[in-house]
Design a protein around this motif. Structure first.
Motif, PDB file in Angstrom:
ATOM      1  N   ALA A 104       0.791  -1.163  -0.073  1.00 19.51           N
ATOM      2  CA  ALA A 104      -0.038  -0.179   0.050  1.00 19.51           C
ATOM      3  C   ALA A 104       0.868   1.320  -0.081  1.00 19.51           C
ATOM      4  CB  ALA A 104      -0.977  -0.018   1.313  1.00 19.51           C
ATOM      5  N   ARG A 105       1.902   1.370   0.860  1.00 16.04           N
ATOM      6  CA  ARG A 105       2.815   2.494   0.879  1.00 16.04           C
ATOM      7  C   ARG A 105       3.481   2.647  -0.509  1.00 16.04           C
ATOM      8  NH1 ARG A 105       4.080   0.487   5.978  1.00 16.04           N
ATOM      9  NH2 ARG A 105       6.029  -0.448   5.281  1.00 16.04           N
ATOM     10  N   ILE A 106       3.993   1.333  -1.194  1.00 19.08           N
ATOM     11  CA  ILE A 106       4.591   1.505  -2.579  1.00 19.08           C
ATOM     12  C   ILE A 106       3.458   2.015  -3.539  1.00 19.08           C
ATOM     13  CG2 ILE A 106       5.317   0.158  -4.504  1.00 19.08           C
ATOM     14  CD1 ILE A 106       6.653  -2.144  -2.162  1.00 19.08           C
ATOM     15  N   ARG A 107       2.346   1.698  -3.448  1.00 16.25           N
ATOM     16  CA  ARG A 107       1.474   2.246  -4.519  1.00 16.25           C
ATOM     17  C   ARG A 107       1.375   3.823  -4.068  1.00 16.25           C
ATOM     18  NH1 ARG A 107       2.342  -1.758  -6.619  1.00 16.25           N
ATOM     19  NH2 ARG A 107       0.805  -3.719  -6.729  1.00 16.25           N
ATOM     20  N   ILE A 108       1.263   4.246  -2.741  1.00 19.57           N
ATOM     21  CA  ILE A 108       1.301   5.890  -2.506  1.00 19.57           C
ATOM     22  C   ILE A 108       2.445   6.402  -3.397  1.00 19.57           C
ATOM     23  CG2 ILE A 108       1.151   7.294  -0.868  1.00 19.57           C
ATOM     24  CD1 ILE A 108      -0.546   5.291   0.863  1.00 19.57           C
ATOM     25  N   ALA A 109       3.762   5.728  -3.063  1.00 16.91           N
ATOM     26  CA  ALA A 109       4.963   6.497  -3.405  1.00 16.91           C
ATOM     27  C   ALA A 109       4.898   6.422  -4.979  1.00 16.91           C
ATOM     28  CB  ALA A 109       6.057   5.637  -3.139  1.00 16.91           C
ATOM     29  N   GLN A 110       4.487   5.513  -5.598  1.00 22.43           N
ATOM     30  CA  GLN A 110       4.432   5.546  -7.243  1.00 22.43           C
ATOM     31  C   GLN A 110       3.517   6.594  -7.782  1.00 22.43           C
ATOM     32  OE1 GLN A 110       2.984   1.309  -7.755  1.00 22.43           O
ATOM     33  NE2 GLN A 110       4.792   0.980  -8.871  1.00 22.43           N
ATOM     34  N   ALA A 111       2.250   6.897  -6.905  1.00 19.88           N
ATOM     35  CA  ALA A 111       1.481   7.916  -7.239  1.00 19.88           C
ATOM     36  C   ALA A 111       2.091   9.434  -7.109  1.00 19.88           C
ATOM     37  CB  ALA A 111       0.039   7.896  -6.382  1.00 19.88           C
ATOM     38  N   ASP A 112       2.699   9.419  -5.951  1.00 18.37           N
ATOM     39  CA  ASP A 112       3.217  10.734  -5.658  1.00 18.37           C
ATOM     40  C   ASP A 112       4.424  11.257  -6.675  1.00 18.37           C
ATOM     41  OD1 ASP A 112       1.978  10.976  -3.353  1.00 18.37           O
ATOM     42  OD2 ASP A 112       3.141  10.149  -1.975  1.00 18.37           O
TER      43      ASP A 112
ATOM     44  N   LYS B  65      11.533   7.948  -1.527  1.00 26.49           N
ATOM     45  CA  LYS B  65      10.446   7.236  -0.816  1.00 26.49           C
ATOM     46  C   LYS B  65      10.284   6.108  -1.505  1.00 26.49           C
ATOM     47  CE  LYS B  65       5.908   7.945   0.973  1.00 26.49           C
ATOM     48  NZ  LYS B  65       4.693   8.814   0.958  1.00 26.49           N
ATOM     49  N   LEU B  66      10.039   5.907  -2.689  1.00 24.93           N
ATOM     50  CA  LEU B  66       9.877   4.463  -3.486  1.00 24.93           C
ATOM     51  C   LEU B  66      10.939   3.537  -3.266  1.00 24.93           C
ATOM     52  CD1 LEU B  66       7.841   3.013  -5.286  1.00 24.93           C
ATOM     53  CD2 LEU B  66       8.860   4.148  -7.272  1.00 24.93           C
ATOM     54  N   ASP B  67      12.052   4.125  -3.340  1.00 21.59           N
ATOM     55  CA  ASP B  67      13.031   3.312  -3.097  1.00 21.59           C
ATOM     56  C   ASP B  67      13.232   2.436  -1.816  1.00 21.59           C
ATOM     57  OD1 ASP B  67      14.082   3.841  -5.809  1.00 21.59           O
ATOM     58  OD2 ASP B  67      15.527   5.299  -5.300  1.00 21.59           O
ATOM     59  N   ILE B  68      12.937   3.475  -0.864  1.00 22.52           N
ATOM     60  CA  ILE B  68      12.949   2.891   0.427  1.00 22.52           C
ATOM     61  C   ILE B  68      11.837   1.833   0.505  1.00 22.52           C
ATOM     62  CG2 ILE B  68      12.331   3.442   2.797  1.00 22.52           C
ATOM     63  CD1 ILE B  68      13.363   6.196   2.470  1.00 22.52           C
ATOM     64  N   GLU B  69      10.694   2.105   0.031  1.00 22.74           N
ATOM     65  CA  GLU B  69       9.701   0.959   0.394  1.00 22.74           C
ATOM     66  C   GLU B  69       9.862  -0.019  -0.682  1.00 22.74           C
ATOM     67  OE1 GLU B  69       7.297   1.139   2.256  1.00 22.74           O
ATOM     68  OE2 GLU B  69       7.418   3.500   3.142  1.00 22.74           O
ATOM     69  N   LEU B  70      10.519   0.068  -1.787  1.00 20.14           N
ATOM     70  CA  LEU B  70      10.781  -1.252  -2.577  1.00 20.14           C
ATOM     71  C   LEU B  70      11.763  -2.052  -1.787  1.00 20.14           C
ATOM     72  CD1 LEU B  70      11.150   0.314  -6.102  1.00 20.14           C
ATOM     73  CD2 LEU B  70       9.219  -1.358  -5.052  1.00 20.14           C
ATOM     74  N   ASP B  71      12.622  -1.476  -0.898  1.00 21.98           N
ATOM     75  CA  ASP B  71      13.578  -2.551  -0.154  1.00 21.98           C
ATOM     76  C   ASP B  71      14.202  -3.022  -0.858  1.00 21.98           C
ATOM     77  OD1 ASP B  71      14.930  -3.157   2.182  1.00 21.98           O
ATOM     78  OD2 ASP B  71      13.358  -4.514   2.716  1.00 21.98           O
ATOM     79  N   GLY B  72      14.986  -2.731  -2.195  1.00 21.78           N
ATOM     80  CA  GLY B  72      15.905  -3.414  -3.090  1.00 21.78           C
ATOM     81  C   GLY B  72      15.338  -4.319  -3.842  1.00 21.78           C
ATOM     82  N   ARG B  73      13.917  -4.412  -4.014  1.00 25.07           N
ATOM     83  CA  ARG B  73      13.128  -5.203  -4.707  1.00 25.07           C
ATOM     84  C   ARG B  73      12.522  -4.570  -5.992  1.00 25.07           C
ATOM     85  NH1 ARG B  73       9.474  -8.838  -1.311  1.00 25.07           N
ATOM     86  NH2 ARG B  73       9.267 -10.447  -3.134  1.00 25.07           N
ATOM     87  N   THR B  74      12.150  -5.475  -6.887  1.00 26.85           N
ATOM     88  CA  THR B  74      11.448  -4.547  -8.225  1.00 26.85           C
ATOM     89  C   THR B  74       9.929  -4.587  -7.720  1.00 26.85           C
ATOM     90  OG1 THR B  74      11.097  -6.648  -9.300  1.00 26.85           O
ATOM     91  CG2 THR B  74      13.271  -5.310  -9.731  1.00 26.85           C
ATOM     92  N   ILE B  75       9.308  -3.784  -8.242  1.00 29.90           N
ATOM     93  CA  ILE B  75       7.728  -3.729  -8.340  1.00 29.90           C
ATOM     94  C   ILE B  75       7.182  -4.837  -8.528  1.00 29.90           C
ATOM     95  CG2 ILE B  75       5.775  -2.391  -9.120  1.00 29.90           C
ATOM     96  CD1 ILE B  75       7.476   0.149  -9.393  1.00 29.90           C
TER      97      ILE B  75
END
Length: 812
Positions: free
Chosen positions: A349-357, A505-515
């Motif tokens: 959910a946080r990744i989706r929010i970061a993508q939208a931002d 922010k998106l990089d932090i939420e992805l935590d080294g993984r891809t979407i």
């Protein structure tokens, strides 16, 4: 003596009232039963009646003036003036009897009743008989003045006659020298060993002459009667002291006997009771111990039965706990998976929010004008350069004024502007402003004016270069001015910062993984079942394990308890039999305790009650000693005279009265001697009084009567203006009243020469007509100019005829 005020508080029917008097002739006006007679009597008692009277004498003399129905005392306060000094006399009879005479000027106060009366007698200067028969007349006395004076007033009349005449010899054959000698010898004998001034026995330095060491020789009748009085008074004091001491000892003995009779019987009973109370105390302690022991054994039996039952059901409870733990362990695994899935869902959910931002930030960058960082910085520098040039050029500003006498056309270059043609009319003057430089061309002449030493050219050149650079920048950025270039660059910078933040922010939420990897995880956790929160399941497991542990510990303790019980009683039946035996013993002791006497009120211990008995026994013994000691003291008092106290008091009063009579007799003899010493010649001592009575009576009757015939100074017959002579007993009521006024005024005038005194008459005008009242009032007013005159009346018109002065009275 002049009266100022008299307060009755109370006296007779008057509870508390003050009468205020003034000099001159005045009236006391009041209705019948207002208290005029009470006023007259209060004056007599204030001046002549002592306060230290016996009960009998006080009851006879003052008793009628105690307030009804149950008054026990009466009081008078009299203020008067004597020889220019004001005095305050206070007297009280009955309860709290007292006397005091205070000198208002010096503050000196006399409180001894006898000394008060002695000083009053000296200030009065007249005896009671003179006061009552001459200076004060009631209404009845006014009606029969001649008869009253003949009956009781001879001494006063004779004294007035002697004062009036001043003769040296008594008419008749009395030898004045022999009479004087005889009287002097009698006075000397009566005053033997007596100090007339101090009114006490004559004393020497050793105390000889007092009651304890009386004179034996040369004792006169006055001192002898005084010794007898003091002896009787001493007997009274001794008897009073004896009876007072006897009453005290009898009271002690009576109180001690009463206390003994109150305490002794109870002590005997309580002594018998104390043994049973000790037994009760022992039984109470044993019953309390048995009750504790009985309750403890019953509780142990209950615990034994209960713990044995719990041990029997113990394995079943442990199996239940094991099953419950297996279920909870499975639920815990599911809860852990659910918790992990929940965490993954929150990350996605946080990744989706970061993508939208990030997408939003990139859109904002696309909306901004394309101004590079270098262009923005160049725009800022150009703005600064232009501003600097403008400021410095303005500092070189010139003002040019052109004028001509004819019409001309000139070419002018003002500052950095292009040349321009300027037309000037004849005699016209035109001012111009220029930035640092002016060039004017006219008919082949060029005039150039600059500010400074060539610096303005550089400033203008720099300004031109800066403007050219500005125009090129505006052309490249499609912006209208430098401010828009700077603002656009700021907006691009903000948008680019947002894009950078969103990427971070998106990089932090992805935590080294891809979407795409996170998308795969989202698909995997979509089918996990829901369960209770992991924390709840873990808490439930901990609780089951605690219960399991407690149950195991409890079973171990129960087993130990049962082992102890079986070691002590072998089985439960043995304990039950022992409890039954204890119950029987407890019931027996409780019954015995009930049959024991209860503790007296206020006691809970036999020892405390026994101490109280001992204290009461000691108190009884002390009071028995008091009874014996009082008997001994009564025996040592001695046997008093057979005569009782009242008889002794009566004897003392009689002796006192005898002494008073002896003293008065001696004083009367002294006064007779003084009177004889005033006698000179053999003239009629009553001539002056008779003449004055005739003069006053003639005036009062308006000339109706002339000469008067007298006997012993008092009128016996009167001659009218028609020559007829009437006996004084044949006069009408009105004429007799006028004669009474004339007689009393004539006698009073003579006696006032010896000592001052007020005159008081009660309704003297009651039998007079208006004409004679007016004449009598005038005579009394004239008398009021020489002494104080008080007329008591209930008739307002009589008071008005006497004059405006009134005796004021104030009730309290």
């Amino acid at each position: 003596m002049k009266l100022l005020s008299i307060r009755l508080h109370p006296f007779g029917v008057i509870i508390d009232r003050t009468y205020s008097l003034v000099p001159g002739a005045q009236s006391l006006l009041g209705d019948n039963e207002f208290g005029k007679s009470t006023f007259r009597e209060s004056l007599r008692h204030a001046l002549f009646t002592q306060t230290d009277l016996t009960l009998g004498a006080e009851s006879k003399e003052i008793g009628p003036w105690f307030p009804l129905p149950n008054g026990l005392s009466t009081s008078i306060t009299l203020k008067f003036e004597y020889a220019g000094t004001t005095y305050c006399l206070e007297k009280c009879w009955g309860g709290g009897k007292r006397s005091s005479l205070k000198n208002e000027q010096t503050g000196e106060v006399v409180v001894d009743p006898k000394l008060v009366q002695t000083q009053l007698a000296a200030m009065r200067g007249h005896s009671l008989a003179t006061y009552e028969r001459i200076f004060v007349a009631s209404q009845a006395q006014m009606t029969d003045s001649i008869g009253e004076l003949r009956k009781d007033g001879d001494a006063a009349v004779n004294q007035a006659a002697l004062i009036a005449s001043g003769i040296v010899r008594i008419a008749g054959d009395v030898d004045l020298e022999s009479l004087t000698t005889k009287l002097t010898d009698s006075v000397t004998e009566r005053y033997g060993r007596w100090d007339e001034k101090k009114c006490t026995p004559k004393m020497n330095g050793t105390g000889q002459g007092g009651p304890e060491k009386p004179w034996e020789k040369g004792v006169g009748a006055v001192l002898k009667s005084w010794y007898e009085w003091k002896s009787a008074e001493r007997s009274v004091n001794q008897r009073e002291q004896y009876e007072k001491e006897l009453d005290r000892l009898n009271a002690i003995r009576s109180e001690a006997r009463e206390l003994i009779s109150e305490l002794a019987p109870d002590i005997v009973v309580d002594r018998a009771k104390i043994i049973r109370l000790h037994e009760r105390e022992r039984l109470a302690e044993r019953v309390a111990a048995l009750e504790v022991k009985y309750k403890e054994k019953r509780q142990k039996l209950v615990d034994w039965q209960q713990k044995k039952a719990e041990l029997k059901s113990g394995p079943e409870h442990l199996n239940e706990y094991t099953d419950e733990l297996e279920k909870l362990t499975s639920e815990k695994f599911n809860a852990e998976q659910a918790a992990l899935a929940s965490t993954t869902r929150q990350r996605i959910a946080r990744i989706r929010i970061a993508q939208a931002d990030l997408a939003t930030a990139k859109q904002e960058v696309g909306k901004c004008k394309n101004v590079t960082k270098e262009q923005g910085e160049s725009a800022e520098k150009i703005k600064q350069d232009l501003h600097k040039c403008e400021v410095e050029i303005k500092a070189h500003r010139l003002t040019v004024e052109l004028s001509t006498t004819r019409k001309v056309q000139i070419e002018a270059v003002l500052g950095a502007s292009s040349p321009k043609q300027i037309d000037l009319e004849a005699n016209q003057t035109r001012p111009f402003d220029a930035d640092g430089k002016v060039v004017i061309k006219l008919e082949g002449i060029t005039i150039s004016v600059k500010s400074g030493l060539g610096e303005i050219d550089k400033l203008l050149a720099d300004q031109k270069i800066a403007k050219g650079t500005r125009d090129e920048l505006l052309s490249d950025t499609t912006c209208k001015d430098l401010d828009e270039v700077c603002q656009s660059r700021k907006e691009i910078h903000v948008a680019e910062s947002k894009v950078a933040d969103a990427n971070k922010k998106l990089d932090i939420e992805l935590d080294g993984r891809t979407i795409s990897e996170w998308d795969d995880d989202e698909k995997k956790i979509s089918n996990i079942d829901s369960t209770r929160p992991l924390e709840t399941v873990i808490k439930a497991i901990e609780n089951i394990r605690i219960k399991e542990k407690l149950l195991t510990t409890k079973h171990s303790e129960h087993a130990g308890f049962i082992k102890v019980m079986e070691g002590k009683w072998s089985d439960q039946q043995t304990l039950e039999e022992e409890i039954a035996e204890d119950r029987t013993n407890l019931k027996t002791d409780q019954d015995n305790l009930t049959n024991c006497p209860a503790f007296p009120e206020g006691f809970t211990k036999a020892s405390a009650f026994e101490a109280d008995i001992k204290m009461r026994e000691e108190k009884v013994e002390v009071n028995r000693q008091k009874v014996e000691e009082s008997k001994v003291e009564i025996a040592t008092l001695g046997q008093p005279d057979d005569e009782d106290l009242e008889s002794l008091r009566n004897t003392s009063e009689e002796k006192k009265a005898t002494h008073t009579r002896e003293l008065e007799t001696a004083e009367q003899y002294s006064r007779i001697i003084d009177a004889i010493n005033h006698i000179r010649g053999n003239a009629d001592p009553f001539a002056a009084i008779a003449d004055r009575i005739t003069q006053l009576f003639n005036r009062l009757t308006n000339g109706r009567y002339g000469a008067l015939s007298t006997a012993s100074g008092l009128p016996t017959a009167l001659r009218r203006d028609d020559g007829a002579e009437l006996p004084s007993t044949r006069l009408s009521q009105g004429t007799a009243a006028l004669l009474a006024i004339a007689v009393r005024i004539a006698l009073a005038e003579q006696l006032l020469k010896e000592a001052p005194m007020f005159v008081l008459m009660d309704d003297p005008f009651v039998d007079l007509d208006a004409t004679r009242r007016k004449l009598a009032a005038q005579v009394l007013q004239e008398l009021g100019e020489r002494t104080q005159v008080i007329v008591l009346t209930c008739h307002e018109e009589h008071a008005n005829e006497l004059g405006p002065l009134r005796v004021c009275f104030t009730p309290h």
